[in-house]
Design a protein around this motif. Structure first.
Motif, PDB file in Angstrom:
ATOM      1  N   SER A  84       0.556   4.150  -1.433  1.00 26.83           N
ATOM      2  CA  SER A  84      -0.079   5.467  -1.291  1.00 26.83           C
ATOM      3  C   SER A  84      -0.039   5.941   0.153  1.00 26.83           C
ATOM      4  N   ASP A 122       0.850  -1.189   0.000  1.00 26.54           N
ATOM      5  CA  ASP A 122       0.000   0.000   0.000  1.00 26.54           C
ATOM      6  C   ASP A 122       0.890   1.245   0.000  1.00 26.54           C
ATOM      7  N   ASN A 151      -0.326   1.028  -6.083  1.00 24.28           N
ATOM      8  CA  ASN A 151      -0.234   0.112  -4.946  1.00 24.28           C
ATOM      9  C   ASN A 151       0.044  -1.298  -5.444  1.00 24.28           C
TER      10      ASN A 151
END
Length: 149
Positions: free
Chosen positions: A68, A66, A116
């Motif tokens: 971001s 992940d 991602n």
């Protein structure tokens, strides 16, 4: 390929976590107008402690792909470190806070625009990640050294 990226992301998180020791143990006698290192470090410590939990969670999420979250949290950390620097008048601590904030920005920029879970791109950026991680750890160590005996 996931392990090297996860290791670098974890190393960055540990660099931030090491600042938990950034306390006001420094002892510099203030002049009438100058802020003591101890007082400046107390302010820095309060800001650093605020984002310790977020950083741990984010590094776990980043290791899972992940990316971001890394950008989001690093940008938030840079903002908070800038706020701390604005409250500090002690030049040595202010410089260390600004340098650490700049290193957060450099680390976040490596991950900007990366989808991602895109480990191919992250593998290609491993040298950039390593460089940004080292800059963050060096800046974090400078802040820690400034604020502890």
């Amino acid at each position: 390929m996931r392990k090297p990226i996860a290791a670098l992301v974890l190393a960055a998180g540990l660099g931030v976590a090491s600042l938990t020791g950034c306390t006001s143990n420094a002892s510099t006698e203030p002049t009438e107008t100058a802020q003591s290192t101890a007082d400046a470090c107390q302010i820095a410590s309060e800001y650093v402690q605020e984002f310790q939990d977020d950083m741990s969670t984010t590094m776990s999420e980043a290791a899972a792909g992940d990316f971001s979250k890394i950008v989001e949290v690093m940008n938030s950390l840079k903002t908070r470190l800038g706020e701390a620097a604005d409250e500090v008048s002690n030049t040595e601590v202010k410089d260390a806070l600004n340098e650490f904030g700049d290193s957060m920005d450099k680390f976040a920029k490596v991950f900007e625009g990366v989808a991602n879970g895109d480990l191919t791109v992250m593998t290609a950026k491993s040298a950039e990640i390593q460089e940004a991680t080292e800059a963050m750890q060096t800046a974090g160590q400078k802040l820690s050294d400034t604020c502890t005996l």
